[in-house]
Enzyme design. Structure first.
Site, mmCIF file in Angstrom:
data_model
loop_
_atom_site.group_PDB
_atom_site.id
_atom_site.type_symbol
_atom_site.label_atom_id
_atom_site.label_comp_id
_atom_site.label_asym_id
_atom_site.label_seq_id
_atom_site.Cartn_x
_atom_site.Cartn_y
_atom_site.Cartn_z
ATOM 1 N N SER A 147 0.816 -1.213 0.000
ATOM 2 C CA SER A 147 0.000 0.000 0.000
ATOM 3 C C SER A 147 0.859 1.277 0.000
ATOM 4 C CB SER A 147 -0.915 0.024 1.225
ATOM 5 O OG SER A 147 -1.611 -1.183 1.364
HETATM 6 N N1 SAH Z 1 -0.499 -4.656 4.043
HETATM 7 C C1 SAH Z 1 0.196 -5.077 2.845
HETATM 8 C C2 SAH Z 1 -0.536 -4.708 1.588
HETATM 9 C C3 SAH Z 1 -1.509 -5.704 1.270
HETATM 10 S S1 SAH Z 1 -2.237 -5.712 -0.316
HETATM 11 C C4 SAH Z 1 1.605 -4.532 2.800
HETATM 12 O O1 SAH Z 1 1.979 -3.766 3.676
HETATM 13 O O2 SAH Z 1 2.338 -4.923 1.901
HETATM 14 C C5 SAH Z 1 -3.585 -6.758 0.090
HETATM 15 C C6 SAH Z 1 -3.229 -8.185 0.393
HETATM 16 O O3 SAH Z 1 -4.416 -8.834 0.821
HETATM 17 C C7 SAH Z 1 -2.709 -8.970 -0.789
HETATM 18 O O4 SAH Z 1 -1.477 -9.535 -0.473
HETATM 19 C C8 SAH Z 1 -3.770 -10.058 -0.987
HETATM 20 O O5 SAH Z 1 -3.246 -11.287 -1.441
HETATM 21 C C9 SAH Z 1 -4.352 -10.173 0.400
HETATM 22 N N2 SAH Z 1 -5.695 -10.754 0.466
HETATM 23 C C10 SAH Z 1 -6.720 -10.629 -0.404
HETATM 24 N N3 SAH Z 1 -7.795 -11.293 0.032
HETATM 25 C C11 SAH Z 1 -7.459 -11.859 1.217
HETATM 26 C C12 SAH Z 1 -8.144 -12.669 2.156
HETATM 27 N N4 SAH Z 1 -9.425 -13.055 1.976
HETATM 28 N N5 SAH Z 1 -7.477 -13.075 3.261
HETATM 29 C C13 SAH Z 1 -6.185 -12.706 3.467
HETATM 30 N N6 SAH Z 1 -5.498 -11.934 2.612
HETATM 31 C C14 SAH Z 1 -6.110 -11.512 1.509
#
Ligand code: SAH
Length: 213
Positions: free
Chosen positions: A61
């Site tokens: 993000s």
């Molecule tokens: N906080 C992260 C950014 C995450 S982007 C950072 O600092 O890098 C969002 C993430 O959510 C992605 O990696 C995606 O694979 C994950 N995601 C999507 N749906 C999900 C779910 N149902 N459960 C867990 N993770 C999920």
């Protein structure tokens, strides 16, 4: 490439100048080396003002958004925090640096593995698991805070149930392409207050409670 300088610039221009003046948050963003959470070829842009691709169609993000969500949650040392969407592990590292007890769930196995390797190699201790974060993490509930970093059609009952009374969560709620960042506070076991903070763009939540592809 002076990564320290780029990082300090990011903290000052993107976070402090936009109104986040909590010294603990600024220090955490100064402590954590964001470039170590993105592919080496992207180090040059690691401190830019936008999300960066980390593989499997996912992103780390935008720094300001991470800071804004954490500020909203009023994170204190020792708080038990559930993070949905580990991604690169960057936000987990920021939360751990703030002294939180982090429980992070990622649905993509390869991302979870990579993030945990990065976090461990840098000495950040978090609890992590591969699974559908839409279900929360019942085994370790209740949580003081929940931070969701993928856009969801709705706030799941699992999250509401697994939040402590008096606790808060921030969640991007809305459609596939854009959402509203919602802060929800749990006033009593059945009583929740919600407020929309701003528009935002997150990758879609997958899984049973997410967006169906
Ligand atoms: N906080 C992260 C950014 C995450 S982007 C950072 O600092 O890098 C969002 C993430 O959510 C992605 O990696 C995606 O694979 C994950 N995601 C999507 N749906 C999900 C779910 N149902 N459960 C867990 N993770 C999920």
């Amino acid at each position: 490439m002076d990564l320290d300088k780029m990082k300090n610039n990011m903290v000052y221009k993107q976070i402090f100048k936009r109104g986040i003046d909590d010294q603990r948050i600024l220090d955490a963003f100064t402590d954590v080396n964001r470039h170590l959470f993105v592919p080496k070829g992207d180090w040059e842009v690691a401190y830019e003002d936008y999300p960066i691709t980390i593989g499997d169609g996912q992103t780390i993000s935008q720094p300001f958004m991470v800071a804004f969500m954490i500020k909203t949650l009023e994170v204190e040392p020792g708080m038990k925090i559930l993070e949905i969407g580990t991604g690169s592990g960057y936000q987990s590292a920021i939360l751990a640096t703030l002294g939180a007890d982090v429980y992070t769930v990622e649905i993509v196995h390869s991302l979870a593995k990579k993030a945990l390797e990065t976090l461990n190699s840098l000495g950040y201790r978090v609890h992590s698991k591969v699974g559908d974060g839409g279900l929360g993490w019942l085994q370790h509930a209740p949580f003081d805070r929940i931070i969701v970093s993928a856009g969801t059609p709705q706030i799941t009952d699992y999250w509401k149930q697994q939040l402590k009374v008096g606790g808060m969560m921030v969640v991007p709620v809305g459609g596939f392409l854009h959402q509203y960042l919602v802060v929800l506070s749990k006033e009593s076991e059945y009583d929740f207050k919600e407020k929309e903070l701003c528009q935002c763009v997150f990758v879609p939540l997958r899984g049973e409670h997410g967006h169906q592809e």
